[in-house]
Design a protein around this motif. Structure first.
Motif, PDB file in Angstrom:
ATOM      1  N   ARG A 114       0.835  -1.209   0.000  1.00  0.00           N
ATOM      2  CA  ARG A 114       0.000   0.000   0.000  1.00  0.00           C
ATOM      3  C   ARG A 114       0.866   1.254   0.000  1.00  0.00           C
ATOM      4  O   ARG A 114       0.566   2.230  -0.694  1.00  0.00           O
ATOM      5  CB  ARG A 114      -0.934   0.001   1.208  1.00  0.00           C
ATOM      6  CG  ARG A 114      -1.948   1.138   1.195  1.00  0.00           C
ATOM      7  CD  ARG A 114      -3.012   0.895   2.252  1.00  0.00           C
ATOM      8  NE  ARG A 114      -2.473   0.968   3.580  1.00  0.00           N
ATOM      9  CZ  ARG A 114      -2.486   2.061   4.355  1.00  0.00           C
ATOM     10  NH1 ARG A 114      -3.011   3.181   3.885  1.00  0.00           N
ATOM     11  NH2 ARG A 114      -1.997   2.040   5.557  1.00  0.00           N
ATOM     12  N   GLU A 115       1.972   1.224   0.740  1.00  0.00           N
ATOM     13  CA  GLU A 115       2.857   2.397   0.764  1.00  0.00           C
ATOM     14  C   GLU A 115       3.564   2.569  -0.580  1.00  0.00           C
ATOM     15  O   GLU A 115       3.742   3.694  -1.060  1.00  0.00           O
ATOM     16  CB  GLU A 115       3.890   2.269   1.887  1.00  0.00           C
ATOM     17  CG  GLU A 115       4.720   3.529   2.066  1.00  0.00           C
ATOM     18  CD  GLU A 115       5.649   3.475   3.263  1.00  0.00           C
ATOM     19  OE1 GLU A 115       6.462   4.410   3.415  1.00  0.00           O
ATOM     20  OE2 GLU A 115       5.569   2.497   4.038  1.00  0.00           O
ATOM     21  N   VAL A 116       3.974   1.448  -1.191  1.00  0.00           N
ATOM     22  CA  VAL A 116       4.573   1.525  -2.526  1.00  0.00           C
ATOM     23  C   VAL A 116       3.594   2.179  -3.494  1.00  0.00           C
ATOM     24  O   VAL A 116       3.948   3.073  -4.271  1.00  0.00           O
ATOM     25  CB  VAL A 116       4.965   0.121  -3.040  1.00  0.00           C
ATOM     26  CG1 VAL A 116       5.400   0.186  -4.505  1.00  0.00           C
ATOM     27  CG2 VAL A 116       6.077  -0.473  -2.187  1.00  0.00           C
ATOM     28  N   LEU A 117       2.356   1.735  -3.438  1.00  0.00           N
ATOM     29  CA  LEU A 117       1.303   2.271  -4.301  1.00  0.00           C
ATOM     30  C   LEU A 117       1.127   3.771  -4.074  1.00  0.00           C
ATOM     31  O   LEU A 117       1.066   4.562  -5.031  1.00  0.00           O
ATOM     32  CB  LEU A 117       0.005   1.518  -4.020  1.00  0.00           C
ATOM     33  CG  LEU A 117      -1.250   1.880  -4.797  1.00  0.00           C
ATOM     34  CD1 LEU A 117      -1.020   1.764  -6.295  1.00  0.00           C
ATOM     35  CD2 LEU A 117      -2.400   0.970  -4.362  1.00  0.00           C
ATOM     36  N   GLN A 118       1.048   4.177  -2.828  1.00  0.00           N
ATOM     37  CA  GLN A 118       0.853   5.592  -2.518  1.00  0.00           C
ATOM     38  C   GLN A 118       2.044   6.437  -2.973  1.00  0.00           C
ATOM     39  O   GLN A 118       1.873   7.552  -3.474  1.00  0.00           O
ATOM     40  CB  GLN A 118       0.608   5.767  -1.020  1.00  0.00           C
ATOM     41  CG  GLN A 118      -0.732   5.206  -0.558  1.00  0.00           C
ATOM     42  CD  GLN A 118      -0.884   5.224   0.949  1.00  0.00           C
ATOM     43  OE1 GLN A 118       0.095   5.111   1.686  1.00  0.00           O
ATOM     44  NE2 GLN A 118      -2.106   5.350   1.420  1.00  0.00           N
ATOM     45  N   GLN A 119       3.257   5.904  -2.806  1.00  0.00           N
ATOM     46  CA  GLN A 119       4.448   6.635  -3.241  1.00  0.00           C
ATOM     47  C   GLN A 119       4.427   6.836  -4.751  1.00  0.00           C
ATOM     48  O   GLN A 119       4.724   7.933  -5.247  1.00  0.00           O
ATOM     49  CB  GLN A 119       5.709   5.865  -2.839  1.00  0.00           C
ATOM     50  CG  GLN A 119       5.977   5.844  -1.343  1.00  0.00           C
ATOM     51  CD  GLN A 119       6.788   7.045  -0.897  1.00  0.00           C
ATOM     52  OE1 GLN A 119       7.209   7.860  -1.689  1.00  0.00           O
ATOM     53  NE2 GLN A 119       7.006   7.142   0.396  1.00  0.00           N
ATOM     54  N   LEU A 120       4.080   5.798  -5.503  1.00  0.00           N
ATOM     55  CA  LEU A 120       4.051   5.914  -6.959  1.00  0.00           C
ATOM     56  C   LEU A 120       2.994   6.918  -7.404  1.00  0.00           C
ATOM     57  O   LEU A 120       3.241   7.739  -8.302  1.00  0.00           O
ATOM     58  CB  LEU A 120       3.779   4.548  -7.591  1.00  0.00           C
ATOM     59  CG  LEU A 120       4.938   3.553  -7.532  1.00  0.00           C
ATOM     60  CD1 LEU A 120       4.501   2.190  -8.059  1.00  0.00           C
ATOM     61  CD2 LEU A 120       6.136   4.071  -8.321  1.00  0.00           C
ATOM     62  N   ARG A 121       1.834   6.871  -6.790  1.00  0.00           N
ATOM     63  CA  ARG A 121       0.787   7.818  -7.187  1.00  0.00           C
ATOM     64  C   ARG A 121       1.166   9.249  -6.799  1.00  0.00           C
ATOM     65  O   ARG A 121       0.859  10.192  -7.536  1.00  0.00           O
ATOM     66  CB  ARG A 121      -0.548   7.421  -6.551  1.00  0.00           C
ATOM     67  CG  ARG A 121      -1.115   6.068  -7.016  1.00  0.00           C
ATOM     68  CD  ARG A 121      -1.131   5.944  -8.525  1.00  0.00           C
ATOM     69  NE  ARG A 121      -1.842   4.744  -8.980  1.00  0.00           N
ATOM     70  CZ  ARG A 121      -1.431   3.989  -9.984  1.00  0.00           C
ATOM     71  NH1 ARG A 121      -0.326   4.290 -10.652  1.00  0.00           N
ATOM     72  NH2 ARG A 121      -2.125   2.927 -10.356  1.00  0.00           N
ATOM     73  N   SER A 122       1.853   9.420  -5.688  1.00  0.00           N
ATOM     74  CA  SER A 122       2.280  10.770  -5.314  1.00  0.00           C
ATOM     75  C   SER A 122       3.359  11.283  -6.259  1.00  0.00           C
ATOM     76  O   SER A 122       3.523  12.490  -6.428  1.00  0.00           O
ATOM     77  CB  SER A 122       2.787  10.802  -3.868  1.00  0.00           C
ATOM     78  OG  SER A 122       3.997  10.076  -3.730  1.00  0.00           O
ATOM     79  N   ASP A 123       4.093  10.365  -6.893  1.00  0.00           N
ATOM     80  CA  ASP A 123       5.074  10.745  -7.915  1.00  0.00           C
ATOM     81  C   ASP A 123       4.406  11.211  -9.202  1.00  0.00           C
ATOM     82  O   ASP A 123       5.073  11.763 -10.075  1.00  0.00           O
ATOM     83  CB  ASP A 123       5.968   9.551  -8.282  1.00  0.00           C
ATOM     84  CG  ASP A 123       6.930   9.164  -7.176  1.00  0.00           C
ATOM     85  OD1 ASP A 123       7.081   9.947  -6.225  1.00  0.00           O
ATOM     86  OD2 ASP A 123       7.536   8.081  -7.274  1.00  0.00           O
TER      87      ASP A 123
END
Length: 227
Positions: A60-69
């Motif tokens: 979930r954190e990986v996903l959030q980091q990518l979307r914030s990028d």
């Protein structure tokens, strides 16, 4: 398709590799979240298969980091978490689809193909643009004002990270991670790579695009905020 699998179950990774490669697809894999995030930030993938319960950084954190990028690569969460609240959390974090384990390989492939088709249909860009500069995510060819630019591999990686974040600043730490993961070399080699990138991107042209944010990082933008 070029696919990234972020999963710590070696048997499942092996099965996915065998199946997808037999179907003619190119597959990369990461056994933990930090490695998966690094690969996703430094390579172009058509879709990502992302487990939730992975070490070092959860899915979930990986996903959030990518979307914030600003990375809009289609992502399907493949996880043993089968409760409705988990699915809602996954979608709210930015997942395009959600499939619980154990899964049928053919169904997973069909879901991936459907995600990629939808992304293409809604005009998901294969290029990044900042002012008169463009970067083709398929060929990694950079063009400015109609002129093809020669970039070293490190320069292409830095350029993609900066363009995805534009006009926002990217920290030195994040740029170092994009180049070297969690083991950056000693000294300040990032400065040399930025210098080479500036020579290719800015020196031949009237408008400077790469800007230094004092003691913080770099950004790429046609607007100079007196950095």
């Amino acid at each position: 398709m070029r696919l990234l699998i972020v999963e710590d179950n070696r048997n499942l990774i092996a099965n996915l590799f065998d199946y997808f490669e037999q179907e003619g697809h190119i597959v990369d894999a990461a056994p933990d979240g930090i490695t998966g995030l690094h690969l996703a930030r430094t390579n172009h993938y058509d879709a990502i298969v992302l487990d939730w319960g992975i070490p070092r950084m959860d899915g979930r954190e990986v996903l959030q980091q990518l979307r914030s990028d600003g990375n809009d690569v289609p992502i399907i969460m493949l996880t043993a978490r089968d409760q409705q609240p988990d699915k809602i959390t996954g979608f709210r974090s930015g997942a395009d689809d959600y499939l619980t384990k154990p899964c049928d390989m053919e169904e997973l492939l069909l879901r991936l193909q459907a995600m990629v088709s939808r992304a293409t249909g809604r005009g998901r860009s294969k290029q990044l643009h900042v002012a008169d500069l463009s970067l083709d995510l398929r060929t990694l060819e950079a063009i400015r004002s109609g002129q093809a630019l020669h970039l070293y591999p490190a320069g292409r990686t830095l350029l993609e990270v900066l363009m995805r974040a534009s006009p926002n600043m990217v920290s030195r730490e994040r740029l170092e991670q994009a180049l070297w993961g969690d083991d950056p070399p000693e000294g300040n080699p990032l400065r040399s790579h930025i210098y080479d990138l500036r020579r290719a991107i800015d020196v031949p042209f009237a408008t400077k695009l790469i800007h230094t944010v004092s003691r913080s990082g770099y950004r790429i933008s046609a607007i100079d905020d007196h950095d």
